[in-house]
Motif scaffolding. Structure first.
Motif, PDB file in Angstrom:
ATOM      1  N   LYS A 108       0.921  -1.428   0.160  1.00 41.40           N
ATOM      2  CA  LYS A 108       0.016   0.066  -0.042  1.00 41.40           C
ATOM      3  C   LYS A 108       0.990   1.384   0.058  1.00 41.40           C
ATOM      4  N   ILE A 109       0.837   2.092  -1.118  1.00 41.74           N
ATOM      5  CA  ILE A 109       1.760   3.093  -1.420  1.00 41.74           C
ATOM      6  C   ILE A 109       0.872   4.387  -1.134  1.00 41.74           C
ATOM      7  N   GLY A 110       1.434   5.300  -0.371  1.00 47.32           N
ATOM      8  CA  GLY A 110       0.672   6.915  -0.348  1.00 47.32           C
ATOM      9  C   GLY A 110       1.769   7.833  -0.811  1.00 47.32           C
ATOM     10  N   ALA A 161       8.493   4.574   5.455  1.00 47.30           N
ATOM     11  CA  ALA A 161       8.077   3.338   5.329  1.00 47.30           C
ATOM     12  C   ALA A 161       7.943   2.858   6.771  1.00 47.30           C
ATOM     13  N   THR A 162       7.020   1.753   7.086  1.00 46.98           N
ATOM     14  CA  THR A 162       6.837   1.268   8.374  1.00 46.98           C
ATOM     15  C   THR A 162       7.909   0.457   8.720  1.00 46.98           C
ATOM     16  N   MET A 203      -0.285   5.780   7.907  1.00 52.20           N
ATOM     17  CA  MET A 203       0.768   4.882   7.945  1.00 52.20           C
ATOM     18  C   MET A 203       0.761   4.312   9.543  1.00 52.20           C
ATOM     19  N   GLN A 204       0.097   5.043  10.632  1.00 51.29           N
ATOM     20  CA  GLN A 204       0.081   4.562  11.828  1.00 51.29           C
ATOM     21  C   GLN A 204      -1.047   3.415  12.012  1.00 51.29           C
ATOM     22  N   THR A 205      -2.055   3.647  11.219  1.00 48.04           N
ATOM     23  CA  THR A 205      -3.261   2.741  11.254  1.00 48.04           C
ATOM     24  C   THR A 205      -3.082   1.531  10.017  1.00 48.04           C
ATOM     25  N   VAL A 214       4.227   2.170   2.686  1.00 48.07           N
ATOM     26  CA  VAL A 214       5.479   3.127   2.216  1.00 48.07           C
ATOM     27  C   VAL A 214       4.994   4.331   1.569  1.00 48.07           C
ATOM     28  N   GLY A 215       5.865   5.214   1.231  1.00 48.80           N
ATOM     29  CA  GLY A 215       5.359   6.075   0.322  1.00 48.80           C
ATOM     30  C   GLY A 215       6.230   7.709   0.671  1.00 48.80           C
TER      31      GLY A 215
END
Length: 326
Positions: A30-32, A224-225, A76-78, A83-84
């Protein structure tokens, strides 16, 4: 004994099927990103199918677009995104509270300016004393950059008055704020700086190569996480695609501009001016480099502003996989 063996085999097969289903879920990246010019590397990587090529057919790519870094980091926290690209300001503000996110590459330096209204009488930074300045959002990268610039002339910025009052507003709204006289200045990213010049009777007080850290001002990074970076294969694939996009943009600037114009128009339905895009591109530098000293100074400024309790960002920047690719 034979029935027990058959039952054991059946259980093993069932576990394998369930594991396979689980892996399918894990194979979605999942890219933001933001639909604007400072996220050009992500847009080009998507449009040129670099992510598809590097991830391979076994990986599904989902994308989400955001209007500001706060919303990006919330997603990103949820775990809505893995990544993005985002500005370092919102990222480091979250990191000091929850160190589960990392900068794994640079994306764009510069791309932000400090503009003022022509009738404001502002000719130098000192003249900002007592004015109201628009920023995209409190705690944003442009907020931090403005504070850096104001430090040079011993001015302070707050969201509730002070020597310089910060006024949070979406970049697209700053032209209206200029024409209405609601603000005297704006710290904003491109192409909005150029829009203020051409459509709102504004002028640049500090260009992209002068504002804050100048050409070293880190506007956009790849974030990224920790969960994502633990998968080295996926992280390598993402960064390889990102690096290919950066190289393509440097070698084919006009084609890259056309790609971005088309992409943003399809997403937003808004007409993007070719000349506006060309000027904006001249005010930024696509890169994979990260100036760690600048990022640390951003953290120090965020602490001074009261956005975070600590400026200790040890572990935030992890370029180890990027360096292996390069």
């Amino acid at each position: 004994m034979r029935k027990i063996l058959q039952l054991s085999v059946s259980i093993i097969l069932l576990v394998g099927i369930l594991a396979g289903c689980s892996n399918d879920g894990d194979n979605t990246v999942k890219i933001g990103y933001f639909p604007n010019l400072t996220h050009v590397a992500t847009i080009v990587a998507l449009e040129n199918n670099y992510f598809e090529e590097e991830f391979g057919h076994g990986v599904t790519i989902d994308t989400l677009q955001f209007n500001n870094g706060g919303l990006f980091m919330e997603a990103m926290q949820t775990k809505e995104i893995d990544v993005g690209t985002v500005g370092p300001g919102p990222l480091l503000n979250i990191y000091v509270k929850n160190p589960e996110f990392h900068i794994i590459s640079g994306a764009v330096n510069g791309g932000a300016v400090l503009a003022v209204t022509k009738d404001s009488g502002i000719d130098d930074l000192e003249d900002l004393d007592g004015t109201r300045v628009a920023i995209p959002v409190i705690g944003s990268t442009q907020d931090v950059m403005l504070r850096k610039a104001l430090q040079e002339v011993d001015l302070d910025a707050t969201s509730s008055g002070g020597t310089v009052e910060l006024f949070a507003a979406a970049p697209a709204e700053t032209a209206t704020l200029f024409t209405q006289g609601s603000v005297e200045a704006a710290a904003t990213q491109e192409p909005w700086g150029y829009t203020l010049e051409t459509q709102a009777d504004g002028k640049l007080l500090l260009g992209w190569d002068e504002f804050a850290w100048g050409k070293e001002s880190t506007n956009t990074v790849v974030a990224a996480t920790s969960d994502f970076t633990e998968n080295k294969e996926l992280t390598t694939a993402y960064l390889t695609a990102h690096k290919k996009a950066v190289e393509f943009i440097k070698e084919n600037p006009e084609e890259a501009q056309d790609i971005v114009i088309k992409h943003i128009q399809e997403l937003t339905g808004k007409e993007i001016d070719k000349e506006e895009t060309e000027v904006a591109f001249s005010r930024l530098e696509v890169t994979t480099n990260v100036n760690e000293q600048v990022i640390q100074e951003m953290a120090d400024i965020s602490k001074e502003a009261g956005y975070v309790d600590s400026s200790d960002i040890t572990g935030l920047i992890d370029l180890s996989i990027l360096e292996e690719i390069e």
